[in-house]
Design an enzyme around this catalytic site. Structure first.
Site, mmCIF file in Angstrom:
data_model
loop_
_atom_site.group_PDB
_atom_site.id
_atom_site.type_symbol
_atom_site.label_atom_id
_atom_site.label_comp_id
_atom_site.label_asym_id
_atom_site.label_seq_id
_atom_site.Cartn_x
_atom_site.Cartn_y
_atom_site.Cartn_z
ATOM 1 N N TYR A 279 0.809 -1.218 0.000
ATOM 2 C CA TYR A 279 0.000 0.000 0.000
ATOM 3 C C TYR A 279 0.844 1.270 0.000
ATOM 4 O O TYR A 279 0.673 2.140 -0.866
ATOM 5 C CB TYR A 279 -0.941 0.004 1.203
ATOM 6 C CG TYR A 279 -1.778 1.261 1.293
ATOM 7 C CD1 TYR A 279 -2.840 1.465 0.411
ATOM 8 C CD2 TYR A 279 -1.494 2.250 2.236
ATOM 9 C CE1 TYR A 279 -3.600 2.617 0.478
ATOM 10 C CE2 TYR A 279 -2.254 3.396 2.311
ATOM 11 C CZ TYR A 279 -3.306 3.584 1.434
ATOM 12 O OH TYR A 279 -4.055 4.741 1.490
ATOM 13 N N LYS B 138 1.358 4.282 -3.089
ATOM 14 C CA LYS B 138 1.066 5.710 -2.997
ATOM 15 C C LYS B 138 2.304 6.548 -3.359
ATOM 16 O O LYS B 138 2.173 7.637 -3.933
ATOM 17 C CB LYS B 138 0.556 6.059 -1.598
ATOM 18 C CG LYS B 138 -0.804 5.460 -1.281
ATOM 19 C CD LYS B 138 -1.871 5.907 -2.273
ATOM 20 C CE LYS B 138 -3.250 5.434 -1.885
ATOM 21 N NZ LYS B 138 -4.322 5.890 -2.815
#
Length: 241
Positions: free
Chosen positions: A164, A168
């Site tokens: 994750y 980003k």
């Protein structure tokens, strides 16, 4: 703008995405509610309309080429252009994400939605955005994507993540490259950090409300001509890369 502003928010059937759609709709904008799940999408549209928002549903799976192309065609038919695109749809990729134990499929899942999905949607919507007088793109990122914060000793950046958080960081890098390519146009593109909001993405453990998390995206969607582009922002200002 003298005409009604047309916006599309991906992943807008719940959480932060829904609150972004509600906030933009409260400004009198017409808002496309992009979401995969038909039942949840239409429930969100009905709820927004009950609040006075001019909302319409946009079937949209950001990981599917044909779904994204169909969404662009629908907006073309409904509005003829797009003024604001908010790329909010995102996933954690699943657990476990410790680098030495992470399954590559977990990484792939996070990147497919959080990065490839954003690229897919931006490229499909850019022809419609180019018809706008003041087009804006907002990519929903996270402070965990900041390499500066991740490498600052003693700064809390959440659990170690090989899927994750890096997705980003990747999204931030992609945002910068689009801004560089589009710098000579009237399109402003920026990344937004909503903060740690209580959503189903984190089991509702966040300390901020989705409405609070939507504020920066709404502000970036309303940037004046000549405003910043290629930046990364949160409530308190600029997030270091």
């Amino acid at each position: 703008m003298s005409e009604q502003t047309i916006a599309l928010v991906t992943g807008a059937n719940k959480g932060i995405g829904y609150e972004i759609a509600a906030g933009l709709g409260a400004l009198g904008w017409r808002v496309g509610v992009g979401a995969r799940d038909g039942q949840r999408r239409e429930a969100a549209v009905e709820k927004l309309r009950a609040q006075g928002v001019d909302a319409f549903g946009v079937p949209l799976d950001v990981t599917d080429d044909e779904s994204v192309a169909a969404a662009a065609r629908l907006i073309e038919e409904r509005a003829g252009r797009l003024d604001v695109l908010v790329n909010n749809a995102g996933v954690t990729g699943g657990m476990q994400q410790v680098p030495t134990a992470v399954d590559l499929e977990t990484v792939r899942t996070a990147v497919e939605t959080n990065v490839f999905g954003v690229i897919r949607v931006m490229d499909a919507m850019l022809p419609l955005l180019r018809r706008s007088a003041s087009p804006r793109i907002v990519n929903m990122s996270s402070s965990v994507g900041s390499l500066t914060r991740q490498t600052t000793p003693g700064l809390e950046t959440g659990p170690i993540s090989a899927a994750y958080a890096p997705s980003k960081t990747f999204l931030n890098a992609v945002t910068v490259q689009y801004a560089k390519q589009l710098r000579d146009t009237n399109i402003l593109i920026n990344a937004a950090c909503p903060g740690y909001c209580a959503t189903d993405l984190n089991g509702f453990r966040g300390v901020r409300t989705p409405e609070q998390g939507a504020a920066t995206a709404i502000r970036l969607a309303n940037l004046p001509d000549g405003g910043p582009t290629g930046g990364f922002f949160e409530d308190d200002g600029v997030v270091p890369w």
